[in-house]
Motif scaffolding. Structure first.
Motif, PDB file in Angstrom:
ATOM      1  N   HIS A 132       0.722  -1.272  -0.089  1.00  0.00           N
ATOM      2  CA  HIS A 132      -0.017   0.230   0.096  1.00  0.00           C
ATOM      3  C   HIS A 132       0.897   1.263  -0.117  1.00  0.00           C
ATOM      4  O   HIS A 132       0.619   2.295  -0.814  1.00  0.00           O
ATOM      5  CB  HIS A 132      -0.843  -0.038   1.275  1.00  0.00           C
ATOM      6  CG  HIS A 132      -1.702   1.430   1.461  1.00  0.00           C
ATOM      7  ND1 HIS A 132      -2.965   1.405   0.402  1.00  0.00           N
ATOM      8  CD2 HIS A 132      -1.540   2.233   2.392  1.00  0.00           C
ATOM      9  CE1 HIS A 132      -3.328   2.418   1.160  1.00  0.00           C
ATOM     10  NE2 HIS A 132      -2.915   3.101   2.003  1.00  0.00           N
ATOM     11  N   ILE A 133       1.932   1.308   0.812  1.00  0.00           N
ATOM     12  CA  ILE A 133       2.714   2.241   0.862  1.00  0.00           C
ATOM     13  C   ILE A 133       3.570   2.526  -0.282  1.00  0.00           C
ATOM     14  O   ILE A 133       3.380   3.911  -1.005  1.00  0.00           O
ATOM     15  CB  ILE A 133       3.800   2.096   1.945  1.00  0.00           C
ATOM     16  CG1 ILE A 133       3.128   2.087   3.377  1.00  0.00           C
ATOM     17  CG2 ILE A 133       4.886   3.177   1.890  1.00  0.00           C
ATOM     18  CD1 ILE A 133       3.991   1.956   4.469  1.00  0.00           C
ATOM     19  N   SER A 134       3.954   1.507  -0.864  1.00  0.00           N
ATOM     20  CA  SER A 134       4.720   1.757  -2.201  1.00  0.00           C
ATOM     21  C   SER A 134       3.778   2.105  -3.494  1.00  0.00           C
ATOM     22  O   SER A 134       4.427   2.806  -4.373  1.00  0.00           O
ATOM     23  CB  SER A 134       5.536   0.524  -2.757  1.00  0.00           C
ATOM     24  OG  SER A 134       4.835  -0.542  -3.013  1.00  0.00           O
ATOM     25  N   ALA A 135       2.802   1.538  -3.579  1.00  0.00           N
ATOM     26  CA  ALA A 135       1.919   1.703  -4.994  1.00  0.00           C
ATOM     27  C   ALA A 135       0.765   2.546  -4.651  1.00  0.00           C
ATOM     28  O   ALA A 135       0.062   2.818  -5.699  1.00  0.00           O
ATOM     29  CB  ALA A 135       1.628   0.321  -5.180  1.00  0.00           C
ATOM     30  N   LYS A 136      -0.027   2.597  -3.642  1.00  0.00           N
ATOM     31  CA  LYS A 136      -1.277   3.525  -3.541  1.00  0.00           C
ATOM     32  C   LYS A 136      -1.161   4.782  -2.726  1.00  0.00           C
ATOM     33  O   LYS A 136      -2.113   5.528  -2.672  1.00  0.00           O
ATOM     34  CB  LYS A 136      -2.247   2.450  -2.744  1.00  0.00           C
ATOM     35  CG  LYS A 136      -2.308   1.034  -3.614  1.00  0.00           C
ATOM     36  CD  LYS A 136      -3.442   0.123  -2.939  1.00  0.00           C
ATOM     37  CE  LYS A 136      -3.695  -1.109  -3.925  1.00  0.00           C
ATOM     38  NZ  LYS A 136      -4.626  -2.057  -3.222  1.00  0.00           N
ATOM     39  N   LEU A 137      -0.328   4.885  -1.820  1.00  0.00           N
ATOM     40  CA  LEU A 137       0.059   6.064  -1.199  1.00  0.00           C
ATOM     41  C   LEU A 137       0.040   7.193  -2.043  1.00  0.00           C
ATOM     42  O   LEU A 137       1.185   7.128  -2.758  1.00  0.00           O
ATOM     43  CB  LEU A 137       1.006   6.023   0.043  1.00  0.00           C
ATOM     44  CG  LEU A 137       0.677   6.675   1.302  1.00  0.00           C
ATOM     45  CD1 LEU A 137      -0.709   6.519   1.977  1.00  0.00           C
ATOM     46  CD2 LEU A 137       2.007   6.538   2.284  1.00  0.00           C
ATOM     47  N   PRO A 138      -0.422   8.424  -1.685  1.00  0.00           N
ATOM     48  CA  PRO A 138       0.143   9.629  -2.437  1.00  0.00           C
ATOM     49  C   PRO A 138       1.574   9.976  -2.494  1.00  0.00           C
ATOM     50  O   PRO A 138       2.225   9.896  -1.115  1.00  0.00           O
ATOM     51  CB  PRO A 138      -0.654  10.757  -1.938  1.00  0.00           C
ATOM     52  CG  PRO A 138      -1.967   9.901  -1.385  1.00  0.00           C
ATOM     53  CD  PRO A 138      -1.468   8.641  -0.913  1.00  0.00           C
TER      54      PRO A 138
END
Length: 282
Positions: free
Chosen positions: A174-180
């Protein structure tokens, strides 16, 4: 090295955090970004992951481990063992506390950086109390799609949040791919600048930093004890030809020494070395 219980509770704070320690760093590149938005279930068995699990189990009778590895560049499962089993998160839950704080209206960059890089419990407790405690875990479960993570049974003991290696891998995905981008940089820079000595004096360089010492990394470690177990977790992203998530969660009998546990966790991670690509970030 110090042993700490998996709880810290601070008085409720009603204004923005007044933590004026540490300096948030803002790198010139979004080094840990990926396009890995698909569903991944880290469950593939391999000789390496079996050896990693064996390194934990052979170090102390009754020790257990949950392991997950994900290739963020190829968006594929690499390996897993006991990846859906529940373990106390210890300070790994600070990833969820930070994500929740960044999603709110107010956050203190210096405080978040200190909580993640130095694993500062005081900042974590202030945020946990101010932002609703167990509600943080429930919000992040829904937002990220975590399947196993549960709030602590005892209010305020945030380190007793239960999670799985597979869920921690999803957090990093989530951090690497979906977080602004701005939020991702804030988090990954703090994780990649973790010093050897944590705020409580514990040596954080077990597991990933020592077992994969020739790789760039962005880590969140966890350590502590429950009423009857010792907990030691090494988690993070590591750089090579591809970017990977590596998660090793471990639980030990109460009388296990820290040197025994940290040595075994580092050995377990070193067994995964061959699954990680070349030595530098692209």
């Amino acid at each position: 090295m110090k042993r700490r219980t998996l709880l810290v509770v601070a008085p409720v704070v009603t204004a923005a955090l007044a933590v004026a320690l540490g300096v948030a760093l803002w790198p010139s590149r979004d080094a840990w970004a990926s396009s890995c938005t698909g569903e991944i279930s880290p469950s593939r068995q391999s000789a390496e992951v079996k050896d990693a699990a064996r390194a934990i189990q052979s170090a102390a009778r009754g020790a257990s481990a949950g392991i997950a590895m994900v290739d963020l560049t190829g968006c594929t499962d690499v390996a897993g063992a006991n990846a859906s089993a529940l373990f106390p998160s210890a300070s790994v839950v600070k990833l969820l506390i930070a994500l929740d704080a960044l999603a709110g209206k107010e956050s203190d960059p210096a405080g978040l950086e200190r909580m993640l890089s130095l694993s500062d419990d005081k900042v974590a407790s202030e945020l946990w109390t101010a932002n609703g405690g167990a509600a943080i875990v429930r919000r992040m479960n829904e937002r990220i799609g975590l399947q196993h993570t549960r709030p602590p049974a005892r209010a305020g003991r945030w380190g007793e949040t239960l999670t799985s290696a597979a869920d921690v891998a999803r957090i990093y995905q989530h951090i690497s791919a979906k977080l602004p981008k701005e939020r991702r940089i804030a988090l990954t820079d703090a994780l990649s600048s973790a010093p050897r000595t944590a705020a409580d004096g514990f040596d954080q360089y077990f597991g990933i930093p020592s077992g994969l010492s020739d790789r760039e990394w962005a880590i969140k470690q966890g350590w502590g004890s429950t009423d009857d177990r010792v907990v030691l977790n090494t988690t993070g992203m590591v750089g090579g030809k591809h970017k990977y998530v590596v998660v090793v969660l471990t639980s030990w009998p109460k009388n296990t020494s820290w040197p025994t546990a940290t040595k075994a966790v580092t050995k377990a991670v070193s067994e995964l070395h061959g699954l990680v690509g070349s030595t530098s970030l692209p």
